[in-house]
Design a protein around this motif. Structure first.
Motif, short mmCIF file in Angstrom:
data_model
loop_
_atom_site.label_atom_id
_atom_site.label_comp_id
_atom_site.label_asym_id
_atom_site.label_seq_id
_atom_site.Cartn_x
_atom_site.Cartn_y
_atom_site.Cartn_z
N LYS A 57 26.83 -16.25 3.32
CA LYS A 57 25.56 -16.97 3.33
C LYS A 57 25.16 -17.53 1.97
N GLY A 58 25.91 -17.20 0.93
CA GLY A 58 25.56 -17.69 -0.39
C GLY A 58 24.45 -16.94 -1.06
N ASP B 298 0.82 -1.20 0.00
CA ASP B 298 0.00 0.00 0.00
C ASP B 298 0.86 1.26 0.00
N GLN B 299 1.90 1.24 -0.86
CA GLN B 299 2.83 2.35 -1.07
C GLN B 299 3.70 2.67 0.14
N ALA B 300 3.78 1.76 1.07
CA ALA B 300 4.68 1.91 2.22
C ALA B 300 5.63 0.71 2.25
N ILE B 301 6.75 0.86 2.96
CA ILE B 301 7.75 -0.20 3.07
C ILE B 301 8.01 -0.46 4.55
N TYR B 302 7.98 -1.73 4.93
CA TYR B 302 8.02 -2.10 6.34
C TYR B 302 9.25 -2.90 6.74
N SER B 303 10.20 -3.06 5.85
CA SER B 303 11.42 -3.77 6.23
C SER B 303 12.56 -3.35 5.31
N ILE B 304 13.76 -3.51 5.83
CA ILE B 304 14.99 -3.19 5.09
C ILE B 304 15.60 -4.51 4.62
N PRO B 305 15.75 -4.73 3.31
CA PRO B 305 16.28 -6.01 2.82
C PRO B 305 17.78 -6.12 3.06
N SER B 306 18.21 -7.31 3.45
CA SER B 306 19.63 -7.56 3.69
C SER B 306 20.26 -8.39 2.57
N ASN B 307 19.45 -9.10 1.80
CA ASN B 307 19.97 -9.98 0.76
C ASN B 307 18.82 -10.47 -0.10
N ILE B 308 19.14 -11.27 -1.10
CA ILE B 308 18.16 -11.96 -1.92
C ILE B 308 18.62 -13.40 -2.08
N HIS B 309 17.69 -14.34 -1.93
CA HIS B 309 17.99 -15.75 -2.13
C HIS B 309 17.13 -16.32 -3.25
N ARG B 310 17.63 -17.38 -3.87
CA ARG B 310 16.86 -18.16 -4.86
C ARG B 310 16.47 -19.48 -4.22
N SER B 311 15.19 -19.80 -4.27
CA SER B 311 14.69 -20.96 -3.53
C SER B 311 14.65 -22.25 -4.34
N ASN B 312 14.44 -22.18 -5.65
CA ASN B 312 14.10 -23.37 -6.44
C ASN B 312 15.33 -24.08 -7.01
N MET B 313 16.31 -24.33 -6.13
CA MET B 313 17.57 -24.93 -6.57
C MET B 313 17.65 -26.41 -6.18
N VAL B 314 18.28 -27.18 -7.07
CA VAL B 314 18.57 -28.59 -6.82
C VAL B 314 20.08 -28.74 -6.64
N TRP B 315 20.47 -29.48 -5.60
CA TRP B 315 21.88 -29.74 -5.31
C TRP B 315 22.11 -31.24 -5.39
N GLY B 316 23.17 -31.65 -6.08
CA GLY B 316 23.40 -33.07 -6.27
C GLY B 316 24.84 -33.47 -6.04
N GLY C 109 17.14 -23.84 -0.94
CA GLY C 109 17.56 -22.52 -1.37
C GLY C 109 19.06 -22.41 -1.47
N ASP C 110 19.51 -21.30 -2.06
CA ASP C 110 20.94 -21.22 -2.36
C ASP C 110 21.81 -20.86 -1.16
N TRP C 111 21.21 -20.78 0.03
CA TRP C 111 22.06 -20.73 1.22
C TRP C 111 22.81 -22.06 1.39
N ALA C 112 22.34 -23.12 0.70
CA ALA C 112 23.03 -24.41 0.78
C ALA C 112 24.41 -24.36 0.15
N ILE C 113 24.65 -23.43 -0.77
CA ILE C 113 25.96 -23.37 -1.44
C ILE C 113 27.08 -23.21 -0.44
N ALA C 114 26.82 -22.46 0.64
CA ALA C 114 27.85 -22.22 1.64
C ALA C 114 28.24 -23.52 2.34
N ALA C 115 27.27 -24.42 2.54
CA ALA C 115 27.58 -25.69 3.19
C ALA C 115 28.49 -26.55 2.31
N PHE C 116 28.25 -26.56 1.01
CA PHE C 116 29.12 -27.31 0.09
C PHE C 116 30.52 -26.69 0.06
N GLU C 117 30.58 -25.38 0.04
CA GLU C 117 31.88 -24.71 -0.01
C GLU C 117 32.65 -24.90 1.29
#
Length: 425
Positions: free
Chosen positions: A347-348, A142-160, A278-286
């Motif tokens: 955090k990836g 409704d034309q207002a903003i209620y939070s400050i973003p710290s990052n962006i993640h992608r959720s639809n990832m497959v890790w193999g 989600g792509d926060w998993a990349i950090a665990a692999f690294e």
């Protein structure tokens, strides 16, 4: 139209940046009071904790006069933290700031008058030119903003696991081209005697569900699930749920005892072929010193089109917090170039700002930046971008009933349709 309480405290908040340095204590002695900020998150383990630690290090440099109080509550996606947070907010005991997912998840707090409009802070911190329009649109209510973003993640990832896949005769040089091909690979892994697809507790199963819906429906039809343009009881959703059911049939029997780190670790350890996370998993692999393309593979769950499953961690300004100046300091760090760079690397994630130097970013992160800029955006269900807390709770309860065998597919779809009817009001 969302009704909000009038914003009364923010103008005062913006002017108190030096309050801790010059304010008097309750005795009137003139001694400066200690300013602190309790930061309430669910970043309590794995790469999430590493990300919080990285942010705290930047915060200590930028605001050495403000004491950081860690209010982290364990539980992936905030599954446990949100219940405790709501109890505190109702009791009038809010933390100075709390983590939330940008998007529809915030509606519950807005309607309850529990968080403030922080639009003025975006202007003060110079964020409107630094944050891309497609993110600003998802922050706005409704034309207002209620939070400050710290990052962006992608959720639809497959890790193999490359080793597990190769041993099962699966070519890892290119990802499967469709959901049906992915299901065929799961069947092949089943025949090889390994867990085909690792998942964890209920929220990770909802996470898998949303990825299947994105892939099966495509962006327009998926996004229509949340404004009524796409029927939850329609044939395409039925087809998606059938594929979800097939995938759950190829998962680990201990799934309800694991959170996301444990499910992802099964792939890292070579006990499972795939994991959808989600792509926060990349950090665990690294952190396990595995190399993308050699030791493990990563690709978006294949479907009708290329989509970016969107969520963004963000921080709020609650009504009635004891140290609003401490909250303001934390929000400044969260939104800063240095803060977003440190968090993203640990955090990836990718930064919410477009002016962060990405030279240090990994191959995966560079790809995520390109995808967010170019691909269709689908807001996450499991991570609060698409649904309110109450709607997500109903989806989670229906999913748990289904995956534990307490309901059949028709009953599951009916429950999801009922949840949508209530969620949209």
């Amino acid at each position: 139209m969302i009704q909000r309480r009038p914003l009364l405290a923010l103008p005062a908040l913006i002017s108190v940046g030096t309050m801790a340095a010059c304010g008097e204590d309750s005795t009137g002695s003139g001694t400066a009071a200690q300013t602190s900020v309790e930061v309430f998150t669910w970043w309590a383990q794995g790469s999430e904790k590493a990300g919080l630690d990285a942010l705290v290090e930047v915060f200590a440099t930028q605001h050495p006069d403000v004491e950081f109080v860690n209010g982290a509550v364990a539980g992936g996606a905030g599954s446990a933290a949100k219940d405790l947070l709501q109890s505190r907010l109702r009791a009038g005991d809010p933390p100075e700031t709390f983590q939330a997912h940008a998007g529809a998840e915030l509606n519950d707090y807005i309607e309850a008058g529990q968080i403030q409009d922080v639009s003025a802070l975006l202007d003060e911190f110079g964020l409107r030119d630094a944050i891309p329009e497609r993110l600003l649109a998802r922050l706005s209510v409704d034309q207002a903003i209620y939070s400050i973003p710290s990052n962006i993640h992608r959720s639809n990832m497959v890790w193999g696991s490359a080793t597990v896949l190769n041993d099962a005769g699966i070519d890892t040089s290119s990802p499967p081209a469709s959901l049906d091909e992915f299901l065929e690979q799961l069947q092949r892994l089943q025949g090889a005697g390994v867990t085909p697809l690792s998942v964890g507790t209920t929220w990770t199963q909802v996470h898998l569900l949303e990825a299947v819906l994105m892939a099966q429906l495509g962006a327009d039809a998926y996004n229509g699930l949340f404004d009524g343009a796409t029927a939850w009881d329609g044939a395409e959703v039925t087809a998606a749920l059938e594929r979800f059911e097939a995938m759950i049939g190829h998962t680990n029997p201990d799934r309800d005892d694991l959170d996301w780190p444990g499910a992802t670790q099964q792939v890292i350890d070579g006990a499972a072929g795939y994991n959808v996370m989600g792509d926060w998993a990349i950090a665990a692999f690294e952190q396990a010193q595995l190399v993308l393309g050699e030791d493990f593979v990563a690709f978006e769950l294949p479907g009708r089109e290329k989509v970016f499953g969107f969520l963004a961690d963000s921080f709020t300004l609650p009504e009635g917090a004891s140290h609003p100046d401490g909250a303001r300091a934390w929000l400044e760090t969260v939104s800063s170039v240095d803060g977003q760079l440190a968090l993203s690397l640990a955090k990836g994630a990718i930064p919410a700002r477009t002016d962060v130097d990405t030279a240090e970013f990994s191959e995966y992160m560079q790809g995520a930046l390109t995808s967010f800029a170019q691909d269709a955006i689908c807001s996450s269900i499991a991570h609060g971008a698409a649904t309110s807390v109450a709607w997500l709770t109903a989806i989670s309860e229906a999913t748990s009933q289904f995956t534990t065998g307490a309901s059949d597919l028709a009953g599951y779809q009916s429950a999801l349709a009922d949840a949508a009817g209530s969620g949209r009001g």
